[in-house]
Write a protein that holds these residues in place. Sequence first.
Motif, PDB file in Angstrom:
ATOM      1  N   LYS A   1      -0.444 -11.336   6.852  1.00 62.07           N
ATOM      2  CA  LYS A   1      -0.531 -10.870   5.181  1.00 62.07           C
ATOM      3  C   LYS A   1      -0.986  -9.677   4.998  1.00 62.07           C
ATOM      4  O   LYS A   1      -0.535  -8.751   4.153  1.00 62.07           O
ATOM      5  CB  LYS A   1      -1.007 -11.865   4.351  1.00 62.07           C
ATOM      6  CG  LYS A   1      -0.089 -13.172   4.492  1.00 62.07           C
ATOM      7  CD  LYS A   1      -0.731 -14.105   3.386  1.00 62.07           C
ATOM      8  CE  LYS A   1       0.263 -15.443   3.419  1.00 62.07           C
ATOM      9  NZ  LYS A   1      -0.406 -16.620   2.556  1.00 62.07           N
ATOM     10  N   LEU A   2      -2.288  -9.276   5.647  1.00 62.12           N
ATOM     11  CA  LEU A   2      -2.971  -8.096   5.659  1.00 62.12           C
ATOM     12  C   LEU A   2      -2.051  -6.822   5.883  1.00 62.12           C
ATOM     13  O   LEU A   2      -1.904  -5.795   5.290  1.00 62.12           O
ATOM     14  CB  LEU A   2      -4.207  -8.012   6.035  1.00 62.12           C
ATOM     15  CG  LEU A   2      -5.179  -6.928   6.158  1.00 62.12           C
ATOM     16  CD1 LEU A   2      -5.522  -6.638   4.638  1.00 62.12           C
ATOM     17  CD2 LEU A   2      -6.529  -6.965   6.685  1.00 62.12           C
ATOM     18  N   LYS A   3      -1.576  -7.142   7.041  1.00 59.46           N
ATOM     19  CA  LYS A   3      -0.624  -6.114   7.818  1.00 59.46           C
ATOM     20  C   LYS A   3       0.543  -5.657   6.947  1.00 59.46           C
ATOM     21  O   LYS A   3       1.030  -4.659   6.576  1.00 59.46           O
ATOM     22  CB  LYS A   3      -0.097  -6.642   9.167  1.00 59.46           C
ATOM     23  CG  LYS A   3       0.927  -5.617   9.944  1.00 59.46           C
ATOM     24  CD  LYS A   3       1.206  -6.274  11.097  1.00 59.46           C
ATOM     25  CE  LYS A   3       2.796  -6.501  11.157  1.00 59.46           C
ATOM     26  NZ  LYS A   3       3.287  -6.951  12.314  1.00 59.46           N
ATOM     27  N   GLU A   4       1.221  -6.775   6.308  1.00 60.29           N
ATOM     28  CA  GLU A   4       2.310  -6.616   5.408  1.00 60.29           C
ATOM     29  C   GLU A   4       1.960  -5.808   4.088  1.00 60.29           C
ATOM     30  O   GLU A   4       2.636  -5.063   3.579  1.00 60.29           O
ATOM     31  CB  GLU A   4       2.970  -7.953   5.009  1.00 60.29           C
ATOM     32  CG  GLU A   4       3.747  -8.619   6.222  1.00 60.29           C
ATOM     33  CD  GLU A   4       4.328 -10.030   6.028  1.00 60.29           C
ATOM     34  OE1 GLU A   4       3.963 -10.608   4.566  1.00 60.29           O
ATOM     35  OE2 GLU A   4       4.663 -10.914   6.613  1.00 60.29           O
ATOM     36  N   LEU A   5       0.736  -6.118   3.715  1.00 54.35           N
ATOM     37  CA  LEU A   5       0.030  -5.462   2.438  1.00 54.35           C
ATOM     38  C   LEU A   5      -0.210  -4.039   2.568  1.00 54.35           C
ATOM     39  O   LEU A   5       0.222  -3.302   1.810  1.00 54.35           O
ATOM     40  CB  LEU A   5      -1.096  -6.180   1.990  1.00 54.35           C
ATOM     41  CG  LEU A   5      -2.014  -5.580   0.993  1.00 54.35           C
ATOM     42  CD1 LEU A   5      -0.948  -5.630  -0.699  1.00 54.35           C
ATOM     43  CD2 LEU A   5      -3.395  -6.384   0.560  1.00 54.35           C
ATOM     44  N   VAL A   6      -0.634  -3.800   3.891  1.00 58.24           N
ATOM     45  CA  VAL A   6      -0.870  -2.338   4.234  1.00 58.24           C
ATOM     46  C   VAL A   6       0.460  -1.605   4.303  1.00 58.24           C
ATOM     47  O   VAL A   6       0.612  -0.450   3.784  1.00 58.24           O
ATOM     48  CB  VAL A   6      -1.766  -2.308   5.330  1.00 58.24           C
ATOM     49  CG1 VAL A   6      -2.062  -0.725   6.032  1.00 58.24           C
ATOM     50  CG2 VAL A   6      -3.332  -2.691   5.344  1.00 58.24           C
ATOM     51  N   SER A   7       1.330  -2.257   4.938  1.00 60.00           N
ATOM     52  CA  SER A   7       2.716  -1.803   5.216  1.00 60.00           C
ATOM     53  C   SER A   7       3.172  -1.314   3.532  1.00 60.00           C
ATOM     54  O   SER A   7       3.874  -0.231   3.455  1.00 60.00           O
ATOM     55  CB  SER A   7       3.542  -2.669   5.680  1.00 60.00           C
ATOM     56  OG  SER A   7       4.816  -1.733   5.845  1.00 60.00           O
ATOM     57  N   SER A   8       3.148  -2.230   2.753  1.00 57.91           N
ATOM     58  CA  SER A   8       3.621  -2.099   1.234  1.00 57.91           C
ATOM     59  C   SER A   8       2.840  -1.015   0.554  1.00 57.91           C
ATOM     60  O   SER A   8       3.570   0.021   0.086  1.00 57.91           O
ATOM     61  CB  SER A   8       3.675  -3.414   0.575  1.00 57.91           C
ATOM     62  OG  SER A   8       4.533  -4.376   1.181  1.00 57.91           O
TER      63      SER A   8
ATOM     64  N   VAL B   1       1.488   1.691   2.130  1.00 60.47           N
ATOM     65  CA  VAL B   1       1.918   2.921   2.633  1.00 60.47           C
ATOM     66  C   VAL B   1       3.402   3.182   2.137  1.00 60.47           C
ATOM     67  O   VAL B   1       3.544   4.404   1.621  1.00 60.47           O
ATOM     68  CB  VAL B   1       2.112   2.644   4.216  1.00 60.47           C
ATOM     69  CG1 VAL B   1       2.608   4.070   4.795  1.00 60.47           C
ATOM     70  CG2 VAL B   1       0.585   2.615   4.753  1.00 60.47           C
ATOM     71  N   SER B   2       4.236   2.228   1.878  1.00 54.79           N
ATOM     72  CA  SER B   2       5.494   2.339   1.274  1.00 54.79           C
ATOM     73  C   SER B   2       5.485   2.904   0.000  1.00 54.79           C
ATOM     74  O   SER B   2       6.126   4.008  -0.418  1.00 54.79           O
ATOM     75  CB  SER B   2       6.302   1.257   1.362  1.00 54.79           C
ATOM     76  OG  SER B   2       6.611   0.807   2.836  1.00 54.79           O
ATOM     77  N   LEU B   3       4.605   2.337  -0.833  1.00 59.09           N
ATOM     78  CA  LEU B   3       4.388   2.701  -2.248  1.00 59.09           C
ATOM     79  C   LEU B   3       4.104   4.139  -2.424  1.00 59.09           C
ATOM     80  O   LEU B   3       4.341   4.921  -3.055  1.00 59.09           O
ATOM     81  CB  LEU B   3       3.447   1.861  -2.850  1.00 59.09           C
ATOM     82  CG  LEU B   3       4.103   0.539  -3.356  1.00 59.09           C
ATOM     83  CD1 LEU B   3       3.119  -0.397  -4.133  1.00 59.09           C
ATOM     84  CD2 LEU B   3       5.218   0.773  -4.385  1.00 59.09           C
ATOM     85  N   SER B   4       3.157   4.547  -1.349  1.00 57.60           N
ATOM     86  CA  SER B   4       2.341   5.891  -1.512  1.00 57.60           C
ATOM     87  C   SER B   4       3.522   6.888  -1.103  1.00 57.60           C
ATOM     88  O   SER B   4       3.693   7.968  -1.662  1.00 57.60           O
ATOM     89  CB  SER B   4       1.417   5.779  -0.516  1.00 57.60           C
ATOM     90  OG  SER B   4       0.771   7.349  -0.245  1.00 57.60           O
ATOM     91  N   ARG B   5       4.259   6.660  -0.070  1.00 54.37           N
ATOM     92  CA  ARG B   5       5.231   7.364   0.282  1.00 54.37           C
ATOM     93  C   ARG B   5       6.349   7.711  -0.935  1.00 54.37           C
ATOM     94  O   ARG B   5       7.047   8.767  -1.180  1.00 54.37           O
ATOM     95  CB  ARG B   5       6.179   6.734   1.523  1.00 54.37           C
ATOM     96  CG  ARG B   5       5.249   7.145   2.725  1.00 54.37           C
ATOM     97  CD  ARG B   5       6.097   6.828   3.730  1.00 54.37           C
ATOM     98  NE  ARG B   5       5.181   6.918   5.117  1.00 54.37           N
ATOM     99  CZ  ARG B   5       5.395   6.074   6.095  1.00 54.37           C
ATOM    100  NH1 ARG B   5       6.163   5.111   6.164  1.00 54.37           N
ATOM    101  NH2 ARG B   5       4.529   6.207   7.252  1.00 54.37           N
TER     102      ARG B   5
END
Length: 82
Positions: A28-35, A37-41
């Motif tokens: 879940k933490l990995k998915e949160l970090v990925s999200s 990063v996507s939001l930042s982009r």
Amino acid sequence: MIATCLTLLEVETGKQKWIDKAKGQAEKLKELVSSLVSLSRMDEEESPLQMRPFAISEAAGETADSFRDYAEAACHPLELYI
């Protein structure tokens, strides 16, 4: 890295419920970090957000389940009504 360490720990100690829960939380933490990063982009590129369905009752159930063992160990039954 966390998931790999948990897998190695599981190999050494055998299958344990808390290791499975920790692996789930690491995912879940990995998915949160990925999200994030996507939001930042998206913020940098000004691209539109894509809406998708979200199962809030499933998320609430998973969150409650992560505390169930602690509650039972303290003799507090955990009840969830969704």
